[in-house]
Write a protein that holds these residues in place. Sequence first.
Motif, PDB file in Angstrom:
ATOM      1  N   THR A   1       3.112  24.995   7.996  1.00 22.29           N
ATOM      2  CA  THR A   1       3.948  24.933   6.793  1.00 22.29           C
ATOM      3  C   THR A   1       4.250  23.501   6.373  1.00 22.29           C
ATOM      4  O   THR A   1       3.962  23.093   5.240  1.00 22.29           O
ATOM      5  N   GLU A   2       4.831  22.729   7.302  1.00 27.36           N
ATOM      6  CA  GLU A   2       5.275  21.390   6.941  1.00 27.36           C
ATOM      7  C   GLU A   2       4.107  20.429   6.743  1.00 27.36           C
ATOM      8  O   GLU A   2       4.069  19.679   5.774  1.00 27.36           O
ATOM      9  N   LEU A   3       3.139  20.446   7.652  1.00 28.21           N
ATOM     10  CA  LEU A   3       2.058  19.466   7.594  1.00 28.21           C
ATOM     11  C   LEU A   3       0.944  19.910   6.646  1.00 28.21           C
ATOM     12  O   LEU A   3       0.725  19.289   5.608  1.00 28.21           O
ATOM     13  N   LEU A   4       0.258  20.985   7.004  1.00 31.02           N
ATOM     14  CA  LEU A   4      -0.917  21.378   6.229  1.00 31.02           C
ATOM     15  C   LEU A   4      -0.549  21.852   4.834  1.00 31.02           C
ATOM     16  O   LEU A   4      -1.177  21.456   3.844  1.00 31.02           O
ATOM     17  N   ASN A   5       0.472  22.692   4.737  1.00 25.33           N
ATOM     18  CA  ASN A   5       0.870  23.170   3.416  1.00 25.33           C
ATOM     19  C   ASN A   5       1.480  22.044   2.588  1.00 25.33           C
ATOM     20  O   ASN A   5       1.330  22.000   1.361  1.00 25.33           O
TER      21      ASN A   5
ATOM     22  N   VAL B   1       1.122  10.207   4.711  1.00 28.44           N
ATOM     23  CA  VAL B   1       1.685   9.834   6.013  1.00 28.44           C
ATOM     24  C   VAL B   1       3.149  10.248   6.120  1.00 28.44           C
ATOM     25  O   VAL B   1       3.614  10.675   7.185  1.00 28.44           O
ATOM     26  N   GLU B   2       3.894  10.139   5.031  1.00 27.63           N
ATOM     27  CA  GLU B   2       5.308  10.547   5.068  1.00 27.63           C
ATOM     28  C   GLU B   2       5.438  12.049   5.322  1.00 27.63           C
ATOM     29  O   GLU B   2       6.385  12.491   5.984  1.00 27.63           O
ATOM     30  N   ILE B   3       4.518  12.831   4.810  1.00 23.53           N
ATOM     31  CA  ILE B   3       4.514  14.277   5.116  1.00 23.53           C
ATOM     32  C   ILE B   3       4.259  14.477   6.608  1.00 23.53           C
ATOM     33  O   ILE B   3       4.977  15.223   7.285  1.00 23.53           O
ATOM     34  N   MET B   4       3.256  13.783   7.120  1.00 24.43           N
ATOM     35  CA  MET B   4       2.908  13.933   8.534  1.00 24.43           C
ATOM     36  C   MET B   4       4.037  13.450   9.445  1.00 24.43           C
ATOM     37  O   MET B   4       4.436  14.128  10.387  1.00 24.43           O
ATOM     38  N   ALA B   5       4.542  12.266   9.135  1.00 25.44           N
ATOM     39  CA  ALA B   5       5.523  11.639  10.036  1.00 25.44           C
ATOM     40  C   ALA B   5       6.892  12.266   9.923  1.00 25.44           C
ATOM     41  O   ALA B   5       7.523  12.599  10.938  1.00 25.44           O
ATOM     42  N   ASN B   6       7.375  12.440   8.693  1.00 25.12           N
ATOM     43  CA  ASN B   6       8.760  12.878   8.493  1.00 25.12           C
ATOM     44  C   ASN B   6       8.908  14.402   8.445  1.00 25.12           C
ATOM     45  O   ASN B   6       9.737  14.980   9.146  1.00 25.12           O
ATOM     46  N   LYS B   7       8.113  15.057   7.613  1.00 30.04           N
ATOM     47  CA  LYS B   7       8.275  16.503   7.458  1.00 30.04           C
ATOM     48  C   LYS B   7       7.686  17.289   8.631  1.00 30.04           C
ATOM     49  O   LYS B   7       8.219  18.337   9.001  1.00 30.04           O
ATOM     50  N   ALA B   8       6.582  16.784   9.184  1.00 31.13           N
ATOM     51  CA  ALA B   8       5.926  17.497  10.287  1.00 31.13           C
ATOM     52  C   ALA B   8       6.323  16.928  11.648  1.00 31.13           C
ATOM     53  O   ALA B   8       5.691  17.263  12.650  1.00 31.13           O
ATOM     54  N   PHE B   9       7.328  16.058  11.682  1.00 31.61           N
ATOM     55  CA  PHE B   9       7.952  15.558  12.924  1.00 31.61           C
ATOM     56  C   PHE B   9       7.057  14.665  13.775  1.00 31.61           C
ATOM     57  O   PHE B   9       7.403  14.366  14.919  1.00 31.61           O
ATOM     58  N   LEU B  10       5.928  14.201  13.237  1.00 30.33           N
ATOM     59  CA  LEU B  10       5.027  13.404  14.067  1.00 30.33           C
ATOM     60  C   LEU B  10       5.543  11.985  14.296  1.00 30.33           C
ATOM     61  O   LEU B  10       4.996  11.254  15.130  1.00 30.33           O
ATOM     62  N   CYS B  11       6.597  11.611  13.575  1.00 35.80           N
ATOM     63  CA  CYS B  11       7.249  10.323  13.848  1.00 35.80           C
ATOM     64  C   CYS B  11       7.922  10.339  15.221  1.00 35.80           C
ATOM     65  O   CYS B  11       8.257   9.279  15.771  1.00 35.80           O
ATOM     66  N   LYS B  12       8.125  11.534  15.784  1.00 39.03           N
ATOM     67  CA  LYS B  12       8.702  11.628  17.132  1.00 39.03           C
ATOM     68  C   LYS B  12       7.666  11.226  18.184  1.00 39.03           C
ATOM     69  O   LYS B  12       8.015  10.898  19.310  1.00 39.03           O
TER      70      LYS B  12
END
Length: 380
Positions: free
Chosen positions: A77-81, A173-184
């Motif tokens: 949902t968060e990353l791919l969508n 990248v902001e979708i990946m890092a922030n919305k999909a939690f990959l910044c963790k």
Amino acid sequence: RDKKAVEDKLLKPILTKMKDRIQYVDEIIVKKASDFGTAVFNEYSTLASEVNNLFVGCASEDLQTEMLPRIRDAYETELLNGIRELCLGKYAEFREEECKPLYEAIDNTLKNIFGFIPDKNVIIERYIRRGSNDAHESLRMCNNIARLGIIDSFNKLDIVLNDIVKGMKREVVEIMANKAFLCKITPYDNNDDPDEWIKRFISDITLTNHYPKIEKALNDFVNFNCSVQGFLIHEVRDKLYLIDQQLKDQPDPIESKYPHYEDIADEIINILKDHLYWIAKKIRERVSALSTVPNKALFAAIYDLFDRLTFEDRKKNGEVSVPDISVKDEWEKLYKNHIRNIWAEEYDAHMSNQKISKDWRDITETISEMNKPECFKITF
């Protein structure tokens, strides 16, 4: 027996040689120390990876099963969508519109196209006086200078395109890092270069595991670029053939004769102005037809990334070296392996002894912070 002779002929020469050569000795010692530092870093990096892998392994199967709905929501949902909506929303609309920042920069270049004609005094002093008393040779030189200046000015517009591409990549990248939690997993700051963040992310996730399909998709995205050289410069050159004496059947007529240097220079300038007026008009017409190319390229890049991160299936026949999992399997595996990073509170709560979990986390984070080549460099 002679103290002065011993001092002058033995001690002083020895000390002088030592003084002159000590820096080379130091350099040898420092180089050896630096080689040891590199070896220590490699060993440390291996240790850090293994410690991290031990901690990843602490996430039990029942915790992974419990977290599975949240894991799938994160990457589906968060990353791919999220990437899909960005692609089919904003960039699908943009692809049929002209790339305004680039079009405005080109328009500004064309408005000032006469500025590429050499100054009158330069034409007189550099080309006419120092030439071979051939007005057409002077015109040829001025044509070359103007033509190359215009081409260089268009190549410099890559700066505009680079900013546009970086902006698009930053949104992904902001979708990946922030919305999909990959910044963790890989910390992200809004000022980070998107390409550099993706490279760091790939490095972080591949320390202990391999995700070949994700890695390939992200590397292809990093390598995407859009340049004037790629889609426009040949069109500009095509229009500039009008002032390329090598491609003209007959040179432009120049009526003024030597030694009327100023009259010859004026004629050269007027000939160039006339040609550049029509060249600018033709370039503008061609650019208008090509003005949507950059936006279409941006759309294609995001769409390709979405496809590769979503639909890359299990290995095809013959691809023995590729793991037999789909890209979605890789995402699920990645999130499972980083539960303790992404959902730290849930992870700690699940652990039977939260203090051990916290202490272990602190240790591994400290080890990871020091896992940098610069911590092991020795310089002279």
